[in-house]
Motif scaffolding. Structure first.
Motif, short mmCIF file in Angstrom:
data_model
loop_
_atom_site.label_atom_id
_atom_site.label_comp_id
_atom_site.label_asym_id
_atom_site.label_seq_id
_atom_site.Cartn_x
_atom_site.Cartn_y
_atom_site.Cartn_z
N UNK A 228 -11.19 -38.37 44.53
CA UNK A 228 -9.99 -38.85 45.22
C UNK A 228 -8.75 -38.51 44.40
N UNK A 229 -8.87 -38.67 43.09
CA UNK A 229 -7.73 -38.46 42.18
C UNK A 229 -7.30 -36.99 42.14
N UNK A 230 -8.20 -36.10 42.55
CA UNK A 230 -7.86 -34.67 42.62
C UNK A 230 -6.69 -34.39 43.55
N UNK A 231 -6.38 -35.32 44.45
CA UNK A 231 -5.19 -35.18 45.30
C UNK A 231 -3.92 -35.19 44.45
N UNK A 232 -3.95 -36.01 43.40
CA UNK A 232 -2.76 -36.17 42.55
C UNK A 232 -2.68 -35.06 41.51
N UNK B 137 -7.49 -48.18 44.70
CA UNK B 137 -7.41 -46.74 44.37
C UNK B 137 -6.89 -45.81 45.47
N UNK B 138 -7.45 -45.81 46.69
CA UNK B 138 -6.93 -44.85 47.69
C UNK B 138 -5.44 -45.04 47.99
N UNK C 3 -13.65 -31.23 28.19
CA UNK C 3 -13.50 -32.59 27.65
C UNK C 3 -12.04 -33.02 27.61
N UNK C 4 -11.17 -32.10 27.19
CA UNK C 4 -9.74 -32.42 27.11
C UNK C 4 -9.19 -32.73 28.51
N UNK C 5 -9.57 -31.92 29.49
CA UNK C 5 -9.11 -32.14 30.87
C UNK C 5 -9.68 -33.45 31.41
N UNK C 6 -10.95 -33.74 31.08
CA UNK C 6 -11.58 -34.99 31.54
C UNK C 6 -10.89 -36.22 30.95
N UNK C 7 -10.55 -36.13 29.66
CA UNK C 7 -9.86 -37.27 29.01
C UNK C 7 -8.52 -37.54 29.68
N UNK C 8 -7.80 -36.47 29.97
CA UNK C 8 -6.51 -36.59 30.64
C UNK C 8 -6.68 -37.18 32.04
N UNK C 9 -7.68 -36.68 32.75
CA UNK C 9 -7.97 -37.13 34.12
C UNK C 9 -8.38 -38.60 34.14
N UNK D 12 -17.07 -41.18 41.13
CA UNK D 12 -16.01 -41.81 40.32
C UNK D 12 -15.37 -40.82 39.35
N UNK D 13 -14.05 -40.82 39.31
CA UNK D 13 -13.31 -39.78 38.59
C UNK D 13 -13.45 -39.83 37.08
N UNK D 14 -13.86 -40.98 36.53
CA UNK D 14 -14.07 -41.01 35.07
C UNK D 14 -15.43 -40.41 34.71
N UNK D 15 -16.25 -40.10 35.72
CA UNK D 15 -17.60 -39.58 35.48
C UNK D 15 -17.77 -38.10 35.86
N UNK D 16 -16.67 -37.40 36.11
CA UNK D 16 -16.77 -36.01 36.56
C UNK D 16 -17.60 -35.18 35.58
N UNK D 17 -17.17 -35.11 34.33
CA UNK D 17 -17.86 -34.28 33.34
C UNK D 17 -19.25 -34.84 33.04
#
Length: 294
Positions: free
Chosen positions: A206-210, A250-251, A231-237, A188-193
């Motif tokens: 998946x969101x890395x496509x965008x 989502x997809x 952290x800044x990049x994660x918040x934006x993502x 899940x993209x909110x859990x990357x960091x």
């Protein structure tokens, strides 16, 4: 250990719904340029809408385009062990980093059934196998105790957790710690960091496509110990995820957001959602807000 991100690459389609291999290769180049690894035939790649032969050709074309520059994992999971085995064998000699096997879907499995399924595939190929758990879509869940049994197989390298439960990720990580040589990939993209901080080997996004560069910034920041940048990049993502996924599946939203910048990605095969003018206008606003509109 340096962590990494695999982007679950979209599959591009022509207007007649055939695969647009050239456009898909262009998406590969875009991700390679950002420094991201790839996953092909995943959820965001419309794998359930692809034929057996298409999955094989798509994997081959992606591998040719990558040319060894990044790691590629291909998902070959099908409802039956029989077809999964055929696909796994077909891609085994392509030089993949790993073969992901999504849990069977439509067929309800016992945990013993899952152990038999994954073991059969892992026994039959040389490429390392990654278990792929996404219970919301398949209705089958790899219990941590089952993951522990499978983690001891010499050709099972890890698991991709797409369940979205932090508790399950931590349970899989406990298995990895106990067994050793078993990688946990958080999806899940909110859990990357968060996943990287907990000890995950990497993420599948998946969101890395965008937003390929934004994803790469999270990974780079973490790997270089620049946690403020990460952290800044994660918040934006994560903000992009909240805004975009509020609009629907989502997809489908990932594909549509990509379409706004590059129409060559095409639509997904029917009966996927058809474009909606009001929704498209909202997507454009979301991309503009985060400087992601070309």
């Amino acid at each position: 250990m340096s962590r990494n991100a695999h982007v679950a690459l979209v599959t591009c389609f022509n207007e007649d719904e055939t695969i647009n291999y050239e456009a898909t290769r262009a998406q590969v180049r875009r991700q390679v340029a950002a420094g991201n690894d790839l996953m092909v035939c995943g959820t965001n790649g419309d794998f359930s809408a692809l034929t057996h032969e298409e999955k094989i050709r798509l994997t081959r074309e992606v591998m040719e385009e990558v040319g060894g520059k990044v790691k590629v994992i291909a998902n070959v999971g099908c409802p039956s062990t029989f077809e999964t085995l055929q696909l796994a064998k077909a891609v085994d000699d392509m030089g993949l980093h790993g073969i992901a096997v999504i849990t069977p879907y439509f067929i309800a499995c016992t945990q013993d059934g899952l152990i038999r399924h994954f073991t059969t595939i892992a026994d039959a190929v040389k490429t390392p196998i990654y278990l792929y758990d996404i219970p919301a879509r398949t209705q089958n869940h790899i219990e941590p105790a089952t993951a522990k049994v499978l983690a001891q197989h010499p050709n099972i390298a890890g698991i991709k957790d797409s369940g979205g439960s932090t508790e399950t990720v931590l349970e899989y990580l406990a298995v990895a710690k106990e067994v050793g040589n078993f990688e946990v990939y958080c999806a899940p993209d909110h859990l990357v960091l968060w996943g990287l901080e907990q000890g995950c080997a990497g993420v599948v996004s998946g969101l890395g496509n965008v937003a390929p560069e934004l994803l790469a910034q999270i990974i780079k920041g973490f790997n270089e110990g620049d946690m403020d940048a990460a952290k800044a990049a994660q918040e934006n993502f994560a903000g992009l995820r909240v805004d975009l996924y509020a609009l629907g599946f989502p997809p489908a939203l990932v594909k549509r957001a990509l379409f706004m910048n590059d129409s060559s990605v095409g639509l997904s095969r029917q009966p996927a959602l058809l474009p909606d003018a009001a929704q498209d206008a909202k997507i454009v606003e979301i991309l503009k807000k985060r400087d992601l509109l070309k």
